[in-house]
Design a protein around this motif. Structure first.
Motif, PDB file in Angstrom:
ATOM      1  N   ASN A 175       0.619  -1.299  -0.010  1.00 39.40           N
ATOM      2  CA  ASN A 175       0.054   0.157   0.077  1.00 39.40           C
ATOM      3  C   ASN A 175       0.876   1.302  -0.011  1.00 39.40           C
ATOM      4  O   ASN A 175       0.281   2.475  -0.453  1.00 39.40           O
ATOM      5  N   GLY A 231      -4.461   1.097  -1.253  1.00 34.47           N
ATOM      6  CA  GLY A 231      -5.107   2.373  -1.756  1.00 34.47           C
ATOM      7  C   GLY A 231      -5.200   3.123  -2.944  1.00 34.47           C
ATOM      8  O   GLY A 231      -6.172   3.407  -3.394  1.00 34.47           O
ATOM      9  N   ARG A 272     -11.910   0.779   1.939  1.00 32.56           N
ATOM     10  CA  ARG A 272     -10.485   0.499   2.224  1.00 32.56           C
ATOM     11  C   ARG A 272     -10.552   0.141   3.858  1.00 32.56           C
ATOM     12  O   ARG A 272      -9.949  -0.815   4.306  1.00 32.56           O
ATOM     13  N   GLU A 288      -3.946   7.749   5.994  1.00 35.08           N
ATOM     14  CA  GLU A 288      -4.028   7.313   4.494  1.00 35.08           C
ATOM     15  C   GLU A 288      -3.498   8.206   3.508  1.00 35.08           C
ATOM     16  O   GLU A 288      -3.839   9.406   3.516  1.00 35.08           O
TER      17      GLU A 288
END
Length: 550
Positions: free
Chosen positions: A217, A385, A433, A494
């Motif tokens: 990610n 992501g 997510r 994130e």
């Protein structure tokens, strides 16, 4: 119970099951859109990528995954055994302090060490002064911008993913097994290799797979450190080449790697079947060691904490203090904090609501259908992501086009980027997510509530929704609070989805840090980085409190 009550309860259960099915479809939709977009093809892309990008990106990704996997396995397992099997001064501190690197996102650790270990940074400058060198040309350490540097940095941030489940496994092992092994002549040092480690393999495998998925990610650390992974290739193909179908194709290839990782983890522990009686087993008792050996153990346990949290945190605090003394806090930073909190809060509310639906559907209608809907709803956490962002972009882009056509034909007004421009697309990406965190935590909370409470509620004529409102919600406050906290913090941290789907002229703490680090102006981003780390400490506190009750 009256027949009408049973019928009413069954209909309510069917409604919750249908809502769970819709939730599962919302999570699966970006993957489906990704496949359809990739099927359109991209003229000349693959010949270009095969000649220039993909071989290097694929090899770098495999090397990075292998290196990080080895580091987190060694550090996480060793740390878990150290604080479980031995009793020494400072062990209680290490038990919770070993969780602290979880508060530092991977892109922040790269950002911090790029400046700390820079040729004219504090470490190398101090070494040259100590050794009598005057210039970086005379003496300099190996460049941190390398595969080795990336593996080490990511490994010392992600090892808690192995430490947490492995320590829990060690704590639940019966001391009678250890005593039996000692009776059979197994030395104390050999017990780890012959008894404890084989039984902890499932927990280690789960932890490694989680750490590797976090590695996939990552986009900030790899790009800062000059490692061209598949995730970075997706970003550059989309942003630099403006080739969405090509980026979708690479994203599907990356998703395939994730599926292989999950499958490999399950295959590795397919024959692992261990059980023990909680009533009869004795608690695992740590072995008391001498003061000298205990001091060595404490230093060993302290090393990953220093590298993964303390040194970066001290650097960020120092740089933030310098920045505030020199120029104060920029008004732009206040706007970024507000944007971050609003986006994370809205996403947390939405994700928590959908998680309640999915978890309660299993409670009302246990069976294959609700279980499959639950699995589909939680599959987004395994996808990077960047992959989710592309799928969400395809869906919301098509929806924006449809909304614009409807608004023009019905109201004769132009509406463009309604979802992408309002932040709804980013909220959707957060939902996909992190729904696994919400649904999993809430389902675990529901499982602690006896089924007899539901039966009593039905007997008294309460509906399924009324039972949910009056019984399950009040009794699940702790699980809901923990889920909300974890989702909120993950939304704040994130980077890939936020970077790719944020509205125009909207910056968050994560995107601000990324932009400043990409420009090399590290001091400008120190306050934002420190704020993210401070927020990231919150779930660490929760985990440490849980750890004390194991």
């Amino acid at each position: 119970m009256p027949a009408y009550s049973k019928s009413r309860f069954f209909r309510a259960g069917s409604l919750w099951l249908c809502l769970s099915a819709v939730s599962a479809f919302l999570v699966f939709l970006p993957v489906l859109a990704l496949a359809l977009q990739a099927a359109q093809g991209s003229d000349g892309l693959w010949s270009h990528l095969l000649a220039t990008t993909l071989p290097v990106a694929f090899v770098d990704t495999l090397i990075l995954l292998t290196g990080v996997g080895i580091i987190v396995a060694i550090v996480g397992t060793s740390a878990a055994w150290l604080v479980t099997a031995y009793d020494f001064r400072g062990r209680k501190i290490l038990e919770w302090a070993l969780l602290l690197p979880l508060a530092v996102p991977t892109y922040i650790i790269a950002y911090a060490y790029l400046d700390i270990l820079h040729p004219i940074g504090p470490v190398q400058s101090a070494l040259r002064a100590l050794l009598g060198f005057a210039s970086p040309r005379d003496f300099r350490l190996p460049d941190i911008r390398s595969m080795t540097g990336c593996i080490l940095l990511l490994g010392f941030v992600l090892y808690p993913y192995v430490y947490i489940p492995t320590r829990a496994m060690f704590l639940t092992q019966s001391s009678s097994l250890i005593d039996a092994a000692r009776t059979l002549g197994v030395t104390r040092n050999a017990i780890f290799w012959r008894v404890a480690l084989p039984m902890a393999r499932p927990a280690i495998a789960v932890g490694i797979s989680l750490a590797l998925m976090e590695t996939l990610n990552d986009i900030g650390a790899a790009e800062f450190l000059g490692i061209r992974t598949l995730t970075v290739s997706i970003y550059t193909t989309w942003v630099t080449r403006s080739d969405l179908p090509g980026a979708a194709q690479i994203a599907l290839a990356l998703l395939l790697i994730v599926v292989c990782l999950v499958s490999l983890e399950r295959w590795a522990r397919r024959k692992q079947r261990f059980s023990s009686s909680a009533k009869r087993s004795q608690q695992f008792t740590p072995h008391k060691v001498s003061a000298t050996r205990g001091g060595m153990f404490f230093l060993l346990g302290l090393t990953p904490i220093l590298l993964g949290f303390v040194f970066p945190a001290i650097y960020l605090a120092t740089e933030a203090w310098k920045r505030m003394r020199f120029a104060g806090i920029s008004p732009r930073l206040y706007d970024e904090i507000i944007n971050t909190v609003i986006l994370a809060s809205v996403a947390t509310i939405v994700t928590l609501t959908i998680g309640l639906i999915v978890a309660y559907a299993i409670r009302l209608r246990p069976g294959n259908a609700s279980q499959w809907f639950f699995r589909f709803s939680t599959m987004g956490y395994a996808a990077p992501g960047t992959v989710i962002a592309i799928g969400v972009l395809i869906i919301t882009g098509a929806a924006d086009h449809f909304i614009s056509q409807i608004a023009m034909s019905w109201f004769n007004m132009s509406v463009s980027l309604f979802l992408l421009g309002s932040g709804a697309a980013l909220i959707y990406a957060y939902l996909v997510r992190f729904l696994a965190i919400s649904a999993g935590s809430i389902d675990a909370g529901f499982n602690r509530i006896p089924v007899t409470y539901d039966q009593a509620s039905r007997t008294l004529g309460e509906t399924a929704t009324g039972t949910f409102r009056h019984i399950h919600l009040p009794l699940s406050k702790t699980a809901l609070s923990a889920a909300a906290l974890l989702v909120f913090v993950d939304c704040v941290k994130e980077l890939p989805a936020t970077l790719l789907l944020r509205s125009l002229n909207i910056e968050t703490l994560a995107t601000h840090l990324y932009g400043e680090a990409a420009r090399g102006t590290y001091e400008e981003a120190s306050i934002a980085a420190l704020a993210i780390v401070a927020i990231g400490i919150l779930p660490v506190i929760v985990l440490s409190r849980v750890g004390r009750r194991l």
